[in-house]
Design a protein around this motif. Structure first.
Motif, PDB file in Angstrom:
ATOM      1  N   SER A  93      62.356  36.343  61.849  1.00  0.00           N
ATOM      2  CA  SER A  93      62.280  37.011  60.538  1.00  0.00           C
ATOM      3  C   SER A  93      60.819  37.280  60.167  1.00  0.00           C
ATOM      4  O   SER A  93      60.487  38.321  59.607  1.00  0.00           O
ATOM      5  CB  SER A  93      62.965  36.174  59.459  1.00  0.00           C
ATOM      6  OG  SER A  93      62.069  35.315  58.829  1.00  0.00           O
ATOM      7  N   GLY A 112      63.609  41.184  56.916  1.00  0.00           N
ATOM      8  CA  GLY A 112      63.106  39.852  57.201  1.00  0.00           C
ATOM      9  C   GLY A 112      63.701  38.827  56.263  1.00  0.00           C
ATOM     10  O   GLY A 112      64.145  37.740  56.684  1.00  0.00           O
ATOM     11  N   LEU A 155      67.259  38.059  57.169  1.00  0.00           N
ATOM     12  CA  LEU A 155      67.338  37.188  58.332  1.00  0.00           C
ATOM     13  C   LEU A 155      67.086  35.738  57.950  1.00  0.00           C
ATOM     14  O   LEU A 155      67.816  34.825  58.337  1.00  0.00           O
ATOM     15  CB  LEU A 155      66.312  37.631  59.379  1.00  0.00           C
ATOM     16  CG  LEU A 155      66.768  38.717  60.342  1.00  0.00           C
ATOM     17  CD1 LEU A 155      65.594  39.241  61.128  1.00  0.00           C
ATOM     18  CD2 LEU A 155      67.821  38.164  61.275  1.00  0.00           C
TER      19      LEU A 155
END
Lengths: 140, 497
Positions: free
Chosen positions: A23, A40, A43
């Motif tokens: 991420s 990101g 994630l």
């Protein structure tokens, strides 16, 4: 109630960090290539959800003892403040700026204002996902 | 120094303060003080912007310096900034009222941040010049309104908020689909660019279809016939300050959006689209009137008066000439002010009596003369009795309607005034006259606290009526800008170099 999830727990200990690092990678890949704060953040949030599935909410709260709502708010403030930099320089709102800098170890790297904005987005996405999970599933 | 970003400020100031409020969710003092400060700061910057727009014409910012039509434009013309300023003012006064009336538990359940986020969305929707961005801002204020409508979690609130959310989710889906159609026809989302492109294409069946679809999408929000079915039920549920915000602001975003797309974008097939709007406006007035007369519940009466006003304003838009449109804008601002005022007064009334049914009230005038007489005057203003605030707008709407040849429709609008007066005056007759019935008689101090913002709003509303002559240049400029879409288009597409 506790089922035998030894395999899940053990693999989560490893996989969590892989997803976390990925991420971060996706986060820094953003802006010039696909990626960025939103993906990101998602994630990272999914990594924490995995942790939640393998263990329980109490453990997660111990590992990551943040105020998730506060995290969301701070993320939003970072994003807004970055964008509001355009007020100081008197250019249209959200106008970005970048330059190249030499860092030890990293070498010549570009610093982009969009990155600071994305840090805010990252925090908002992680924070709000965890807030929702905390509110819906936290009291069971 | 020329401030480029002034247009953005009414949107980001409430967003910023609302976010800060999330950090202090336990402190009642911080919530109240920062909440009021946020609304006041928004009002100040929007007044600055109003002065700027009145002086220099339409203000445009294209976000991120990406040139229009590729970047998102934020456009502040007279219509937009007048609505932004009014919305900010009303939010401030309603928040002030909430401090005394909402109750600590609700105040600490994200009431102030949600209200400020709602103001962010509303101001954004009024300001944006990009039709997809309009959808985004719709979602912003809808999210906040979901919080507000469910605030407190009473049984009726949960039922109605469920209904409210479903209606709005369906409307939002339809909104995106409609934008998709429009984009596939024109290949652009910038409203000014859309106006240019559709003007080149001319009249086409599919464009009229999209126009009607937009009417449906915004009509659900605005509460036009037959799409207002959810409105009386859902608005009835939340606590009164929230009801005042919803009644004064949310339906108006729908009206604003209809006005914007029907004066700027869909002007190629007026005979079809605007006639459709005209019929719906008249039907809205008729059904709203029936509702307003049918109920004995004070909240329901005023809620149905919202529906009538929606019809009257859209009648002016549908008549589509400068006089009528100017009248519509005048009446729109008037309606926001006076509806917020009436809801707050009803709030005080319910607070005093503890009841909402008119049959159980009576004889309040001897104990609460200030509330009684200001309410009476406010009702006169609502109905549009000269020189109060509803008059100027209505007379222009009627004049424009008659000029446009809509004779019987204008008569319906004029007669609706009688219904408005009758329905609202019934509250005065039942609650303030007649034999004294038992009521709570709460402590005087609490009553006075609640009356302060009410009286301030009353004075502003009356001022808006009596001194309308001084404000007329602003509204004439609004009418000119709305009817001459080239001003808007040039400001967005031509000015940025």
């Amino acid at each position: 109630m506790k089922s035998n999830d030894l395999i899940l727990q053990t693999s989560t200990r490893v996989v969590f960090f892989i997803i976390f690092l990925f991420s971060i990678h996706i986060f820094f890949a953003g802006h010039y290539t696909p990626g960025g704060g939103f993906v990101g953040g998602l994630l990272m949030a999914s990594a924490i959800v995995l942790l939640l599935l393998a263990y329980d909410f109490k453990t997660v709260k111990e590992v990551l003892p943040f105020n998730y709502l506060g995290m969301t708010a701070i993320g939003m403030l970072i994003a807004l403040t970055t964008a509001a930099g355009s007020l100081v320089f008197n250019v249209p709102f959200f106008t970005h700026w970048y330059d190249y800098f030499d860092f030890p170890l990293l070498g010549k790297t570009s610093i982009h204002t969009a990155m600071f904005f994305d840090i805010g987005v990252y925090l908002v996405v992680v924070g709000i996902t965890l807030t929702i999970i905390e509110m819906i599933g936290g009291d069971s | 120094m020329k401030l480029i970003n002034l247009v953005v400020l009414p949107i980001i100031v409430p967003l910023f303060i609302g976010t800060v409020l999330l950090l202090f969710r336990k402190s009642l003092l911080a919530q109240r003080a920062l909440g009021l400060f946020g609304a006041a700061a928004t009002l100040v910057v929007s007044l600055f912007l109003l002065a700027k727009v009145a002086e220099d014409g339409i203000q445009v910012v294209t976000l991120g310096s990406w040139a229009a039509p590729y970047g998102i434009s934020l456009v502040s013309d007279m219509l937009s900034i007048l609505l932004v300023a009014t919305a900010s003012l009303l939010t401030l006064l309603v928040l002030w009222y909430s401090v005394y009336s909402l109750g600590e538990k609700r105040e600490l359940s994200f009431f102030y941040p949600a209200t400020l986020f709602m103001l962010t969305g509303i101001n954004g929707a009024f300001t944006t010049g990009d039709i997809f961005n309009l959808f985004v801002f719709f979602e912003v204020f809808l999210m906040a309104s979901y919080v507000l409508i469910a605030l407190g979690g009473e049984r009726i609130q949960l039922r109605e908020s469920m209904k409210y959310i479903i209606v709005n989710v369906v409307a939002a889906a339809l909104f995106v689909i409609t934008i998709g159609y429009l984009y596939s026809i024109t290949g652009t989302l910038n409203m000014a660019d859309l106006a240019v492109k559709l003007g080149d294409i001319g009249s086409m069946g599919v464009i009229s279809t999209v126009a009607i679809m937009f009417l449906v999408v915004f009509g659900i929000k605005a509460g036009i016939f037959p799409l207002y079915f959810w409105l009386p039920g859902s608005y009835y549920a939340p606590p009164l300050p929230v009801l005042a915000l919803f009644g004064a602001l949310l339906t108006k975003v729908g009206i604003y959006s209809i006005t914007r797309v029907y004066t700027l974008i869909f002007t190629t097939d007026v005979a079809f689209t605007h006639d459709m709007l005209m019929m719906l406006a008249i039907a809205t007035i008729l059904f709203g009137s029936i509702g307003a007369l049918a109920y004995m519940d004070v909240k329901k009466i005023i809620i149905y008066n919202i529906v009538i006003a929606v019809g009257v304003i859209l009648f002016g838009v549908a008549a589509f000439n400068e006089v009528a449109v100017t009248g519509s804008v005048l009446y729109l601002i008037h309606d926001m002010l006076v509806k917020a005022l009436l809801f707050l007064m009803i709030g005080v009334l319910i607070f005093i009596t503890g009841k909402t049914n008119l049959r159980e009230m009576g004889g309040l005038i001897r104990h609460y003369p200030v509330l009684g007489w200001t309410y009476l005057v406010a009702v006169f203003a609502l109905a549009g009795i000269p020189p109060l605030s509803g008059f100027a707008g209505k007379i222009l709407i009627l004049q424009g309607g008659l000029e446009g040849g809509f004779v019987w429709q204008s008569i319906v609008v004029a007669l609706s005034t009688m219904v408005v007066l009758l329905s609202a005056i019934r509250i005065f007759i039942y609650a303030f006259w007649g034999a004294e019935k038992s009521f709570n008689s709460p402590p005087k101090a609490k009553y006075v606290n609640r009356m302060i913002p009410v009286v301030i709003l009353f004075v502003i509303t009356m001022g808006y009526g009596v001194f309308i002559e001084f404000l007329m240049p602003l509204f004439q400029a609004t009418g000119t800008q709305l009817m001459d879409s080239s001003l808007y288009i040039d400001a967005v597409l031509g000015g940025e170099k």
